[in-house]
Write a protein that holds these residues in place. Structure first.
Motif, PDB file in Angstrom:
ATOM      1  N   GLU A   1      -7.695  14.098   3.697  1.00 45.85           N
ATOM      2  CA  GLU A   1      -7.650  12.952   3.825  1.00 45.85           C
ATOM      3  C   GLU A   1      -7.145  11.808   3.423  1.00 45.85           C
ATOM      4  O   GLU A   1      -6.149  12.162   1.801  1.00 45.85           O
ATOM      5  N   LEU A   2      -7.054  10.964   4.482  1.00 48.30           N
ATOM      6  CA  LEU A   2      -6.811   9.591   3.647  1.00 48.30           C
ATOM      7  C   LEU A   2      -7.241   8.055   3.027  1.00 48.30           C
ATOM      8  O   LEU A   2      -8.184   8.234   4.116  1.00 48.30           O
ATOM      9  N   VAL A   3      -7.095   8.108   2.019  1.00 49.59           N
ATOM     10  CA  VAL A   3      -8.022   7.863   1.295  1.00 49.59           C
ATOM     11  C   VAL A   3      -6.748   6.068   0.301  1.00 49.59           C
ATOM     12  O   VAL A   3      -6.177   6.582  -0.347  1.00 49.59           O
ATOM     13  N   PHE A   4      -6.899   4.574   0.598  1.00 51.07           N
ATOM     14  CA  PHE A   4      -6.090   4.187  -0.820  1.00 51.07           C
ATOM     15  C   PHE A   4      -7.591   3.237  -1.330  1.00 51.07           C
ATOM     16  O   PHE A   4      -8.024   3.609  -1.051  1.00 51.07           O
ATOM     17  N   ASP A   5      -7.341   3.546  -3.089  1.00 52.70           N
ATOM     18  CA  ASP A   5      -8.299   3.451  -4.200  1.00 52.70           C
ATOM     19  C   ASP A   5      -8.068   1.536  -3.892  1.00 52.70           C
ATOM     20  O   ASP A   5      -8.015   1.152  -3.041  1.00 52.70           O
ATOM     21  N   ALA A   6      -8.539   0.788  -5.118  1.00 52.03           N
ATOM     22  CA  ALA A   6      -9.144  -0.737  -4.910  1.00 52.03           C
ATOM     23  C   ALA A   6      -7.730  -1.185  -4.829  1.00 52.03           C
ATOM     24  O   ALA A   6      -7.657  -2.765  -4.845  1.00 52.03           O
ATOM     25  N   PHE A   7      -6.318  -0.348  -5.359  1.00 48.87           N
ATOM     26  CA  PHE A   7      -4.926  -1.041  -5.555  1.00 48.87           C
ATOM     27  C   PHE A   7      -4.295  -0.666  -4.990  1.00 48.87           C
ATOM     28  O   PHE A   7      -3.457  -1.552  -4.153  1.00 48.87           O
TER      29      PHE A   7
ATOM     30  N   ALA B   1      -9.287  -4.805   4.512  1.00 45.05           N
ATOM     31  CA  ALA B   1      -9.907  -3.751   5.658  1.00 45.05           C
ATOM     32  C   ALA B   1      -9.176  -2.093   5.376  1.00 45.05           C
ATOM     33  O   ALA B   1      -9.367  -1.041   5.594  1.00 45.05           O
ATOM     34  N   LEU B   2      -7.761  -2.172   4.793  1.00 51.27           N
ATOM     35  CA  LEU B   2      -7.480  -0.599   4.629  1.00 51.27           C
ATOM     36  C   LEU B   2      -7.856  -0.640   3.232  1.00 51.27           C
ATOM     37  O   LEU B   2      -7.707   0.500   2.904  1.00 51.27           O
ATOM     38  N   THR B   3      -8.151  -1.083   2.313  1.00 50.11           N
ATOM     39  CA  THR B   3      -8.910  -0.851   1.330  1.00 50.11           C
ATOM     40  C   THR B   3     -10.559  -0.815   1.082  1.00 50.11           C
ATOM     41  O   THR B   3     -10.983   0.109   0.743  1.00 50.11           O
ATOM     42  N   ASN B   4     -11.077  -0.821   2.281  1.00 46.73           N
ATOM     43  CA  ASN B   4     -12.193  -0.607   2.875  1.00 46.73           C
ATOM     44  C   ASN B   4     -12.621   0.431   3.520  1.00 46.73           C
ATOM     45  O   ASN B   4     -13.700   0.537   3.874  1.00 46.73           O
TER      46      ASN B   4
ATOM     47  N   ALA C   1       0.934   7.747   7.867  1.00 44.72           N
ATOM     48  CA  ALA C   1       0.907   5.593   7.210  1.00 44.72           C
ATOM     49  C   ALA C   1       0.718   4.806   8.898  1.00 44.72           C
ATOM     50  O   ALA C   1      -0.005   3.983   8.687  1.00 44.72           O
ATOM     51  N   ALA C   2       1.331   5.469  10.039  1.00 50.30           N
ATOM     52  CA  ALA C   2       0.864   4.550  11.148  1.00 50.30           C
ATOM     53  C   ALA C   2      -0.781   5.258  10.669  1.00 50.30           C
ATOM     54  O   ALA C   2      -1.295   4.285  11.830  1.00 50.30           O
ATOM     55  N   THR C   3      -1.833   6.661  10.946  1.00 49.58           N
ATOM     56  CA  THR C   3      -2.617   6.761  10.779  1.00 49.58           C
ATOM     57  C   THR C   3      -3.213   5.847  10.519  1.00 49.58           C
ATOM     58  O   THR C   3      -4.704   5.202  11.087  1.00 49.58           O
ATOM     59  N   VAL C   4      -3.321   4.975   9.146  1.00 47.43           N
ATOM     60  CA  VAL C   4      -4.600   4.337   7.862  1.00 47.43           C
ATOM     61  C   VAL C   4      -4.336   2.905   8.790  1.00 47.43           C
ATOM     62  O   VAL C   4      -5.444   2.421   9.032  1.00 47.43           O
ATOM     63  N   LEU C   5      -2.939   2.912   9.045  1.00 45.79           N
ATOM     64  CA  LEU C   5      -2.823   1.295   9.742  1.00 45.79           C
ATOM     65  C   LEU C   5      -3.065   1.110  10.870  1.00 45.79           C
ATOM     66  O   LEU C   5      -4.295   0.606  11.009  1.00 45.79           O
ATOM     67  N   PHE C   6      -3.254   1.880  11.792  1.00 45.48           N
ATOM     68  CA  PHE C   6      -3.577   1.994  13.423  1.00 45.48           C
ATOM     69  C   PHE C   6      -5.734   1.562  12.618  1.00 45.48           C
ATOM     70  O   PHE C   6      -6.051   1.323  13.890  1.00 45.48           O
ATOM     71  N   ALA C   7      -6.114   2.915  12.747  1.00 45.07           N
ATOM     72  CA  ALA C   7      -7.618   2.523  11.493  1.00 45.07           C
ATOM     73  C   ALA C   7      -8.275   1.597  11.676  1.00 45.07           C
ATOM     74  O   ALA C   7      -8.915   0.985  11.871  1.00 45.07           O
ATOM     75  N   ALA C   8      -7.375   0.807  11.036  1.00 45.79           N
ATOM     76  CA  ALA C   8      -7.560  -0.676   9.727  1.00 45.79           C
ATOM     77  C   ALA C   8      -7.730  -1.569  10.887  1.00 45.79           C
ATOM     78  O   ALA C   8      -8.896  -2.416  11.189  1.00 45.79           O
ATOM     79  N   LEU C   9      -6.492  -2.105  11.903  1.00 45.25           N
ATOM     80  CA  LEU C   9      -6.686  -2.773  12.941  1.00 45.25           C
ATOM     81  C   LEU C   9      -7.456  -2.861  14.078  1.00 45.25           C
ATOM     82  O   LEU C   9      -8.086  -3.521  13.990  1.00 45.25           O
ATOM     83  N   ARG C  10      -7.805  -1.557  14.104  1.00 39.67           N
ATOM     84  CA  ARG C  10      -9.022  -1.262  15.160  1.00 39.67           C
ATOM     85  C   ARG C  10     -10.202  -1.654  14.699  1.00 39.67           C
ATOM     86  O   ARG C  10     -10.652  -1.703  15.558  1.00 39.67           O
ATOM     87  N   THR C  11     -10.404  -1.511  13.289  1.00 40.83           N
ATOM     88  CA  THR C  11     -12.208  -1.496  12.463  1.00 40.83           C
ATOM     89  C   THR C  11     -11.887  -3.234  12.309  1.00 40.83           C
ATOM     90  O   THR C  11     -13.382  -3.127  12.370  1.00 40.83           O
TER      91      THR C  11
ATOM     92  N   PHE D   1       1.264  -1.465   0.031  1.00 37.16           N
ATOM     93  CA  PHE D   1      -0.153   0.174   0.018  1.00 37.16           C
ATOM     94  C   PHE D   1       0.707   1.059  -0.088  1.00 37.16           C
ATOM     95  O   PHE D   1       1.778   1.087   0.252  1.00 37.16           O
ATOM     96  N   ARG D   2       0.595   2.302  -0.849  1.00 40.28           N
ATOM     97  CA  ARG D   2       1.406   3.403  -0.694  1.00 40.28           C
ATOM     98  C   ARG D   2       0.461   4.947  -0.234  1.00 40.28           C
ATOM     99  O   ARG D   2      -0.248   5.426  -0.433  1.00 40.28           O
ATOM    100  N   MET D   3       1.657   4.814   0.033  1.00 39.96           N
ATOM    101  CA  MET D   3       0.692   6.652   1.236  1.00 39.96           C
ATOM    102  C   MET D   3       1.354   8.087  -0.348  1.00 39.96           C
ATOM    103  O   MET D   3       0.151   9.103   0.053  1.00 39.96           O
TER     104      MET D   3
END
Length: 367
Positions: free
Chosen positions: A340-346, A327-330, A307-317, A137-139
């Motif tokens: 705002e930080l968001v990943f696309d489908a890739f 979890a990261l993709t969605n 990067a830590a923000t999105v990783l910890f959010a995905a681990l939490r939810t 995953f790339r920021m």
């Protein structure tokens, strides 16, 4: 009877092991260059990750589990980075943050895919990473957006004949950046009149500077790390005090200013954040980083913290039966330090970029 008791004891032991794993620390590996020229970029990203982990742990952890950071120095060597991925997998990491440079990302990619290790890079940006479903995953914005923005800026400023220096220690990035810059510049009726590689052949910074200036370019771009960019700028300024000089976004750490001194005054580059943004979230981060490490954060610290923000959010939810990659993709958009930080489908992110110039030893926004 003994065999039944043995099987029961094995079952209970396995159950307890799983329970321990569920309640033990969340292990996050970190891989980046932490020594040698340009290592400040890796150190800044690691320190931002440490800060984010400390803040989460102070607040009770992630679903009651503490976060443990396990850092490794890739030495900018592909084989070393690959071995670190394997080691961290054996240690049971939940994810890896890193690497910092694209060449190491290219080396790590097949290993993290083979082992199924979710990896979030704060900074890798070679366009070849984009548009693939994998565990990386790339920021960051890719070289396609960044390098083409440089080309447009040069043409707007009337610089049509450009010379470039490229860093062989990060060839995946340098090649991608050069290709995108060349395509955009050519489309706008500019041209690259020469390019040289450093950190590949036995060429000194002084020799490289002389070669860059030999064809009388309108401007020079250094696609090199912060330390080499600073040293190249010093040699270029000995030969020409007026040639317009830019460095790629990769070089935009504090070391560029500290090492380059007067030689980098006026140098332009793109950055993924405004150093002097007054928004409270960013200012709180700057204050906390400065208090913890005694210095101002650089661009890799900003991206590392995001990067830590999105990783910890995905681990939490994430749900128990859901993969971390899913979890990261969605993951819904998360508020980062600047955007705002968001990943696309890739698993690709994107950043806003700003052009800055070094003025009185500071990165000052100019666009």
């Amino acid at each position: 009877m003994r065999s039944i008791r043995f099987l029961c004891s094995v079952f209970v032991g396995c159950f307890l092991l799983v329970a321990c794993d569920q309640s033990g620390p969340i292990k996050i590996g970190f891989i980046a260059g932490l020594s040698g020229p340009g290592s400040d970029a890796g150190t800044d990203a690691l320190d931002a990750l440490k800060l984010a982990a400390q803040q989460v742990n102070t607040d009770g952890g992630i679903n009651g589990r503490m976060v443990e950071i396990i850092p490794r120095d890739d030495l900018k060597t592909p084989e070393v980075a690959q071995n670190h991925v394997r080691e961290l997998k054996r240690l049971g990491v939940d994810a890896i943050v890193g690497p910092i440079i694209s060449s190491i990302g290219m080396a790590m990619l097949p290993v993290i895919n083979e082992l199924g290790v979710v990896t979030i890079s704060p900074t890798v940006s070679a366009a070849d990473f984009a548009g693939f479903r994998d565990n990386l995953f790339r920021m960051n914005t890719t070289t396609r957006e960044n390098a083409r923005a440089y080309a447009r800026r040069y043409i707007d400023q009337g610089y049509e004949r450009v010379a470039l220096a490229l860093d062989g220690q990060n060839q995946a990035f340098a090649d991608s950046w050069y290709r995108e810059f060349l395509l955009e510049l050519d489309a706008l009726d500019g041209r690259v009149i020469s390019k040289i590689w450093i950190n590949t052949d036995n060429i000194t910074h002084a020799e490289a500077a002389a070669q860059l200036l030999a064809d009388d370019p309108d401007a020079i771009v250094l696609i090199t790390n912060s330390t080499d960019s600073a040293m190249m700028a010093q040699e270029i300024r000995k030969l020409s005090s007026s040639i317009p000089l830019s460095v790629s976004e990769w070089a935009g750490s504090q070391a560029l200013i500290e090492v380059g001194g007067e030689a980098v005054e006026g140098v332009e580059l793109a950055q993924v954040y405004d150093h002097y943004d007054t928004n409270p979230r960013f200012q709180k981060f700057v204050a906390a980083f400065n208090e913890m490490f005694g210095r101002q954060p650089g661009y890799t610290a900003v991206l590392g913290y995001d990067a830590a923000t999105v990783l910890f959010a995905a681990l939490r939810t994430k749900h128990p039966d859901q993969s971390l990659a899913d979890a990261l993709t969605n993951l819904p958009p998360q508020q980062g330090l600047h955007q705002e930080l968001v990943f696309d489908a890739f698993g690709d992110g994107n950043r806003n970029i700003y052009f800055v110039a070094i003025q009185d030893g500071k990165f000052i926004r100019v666009d």
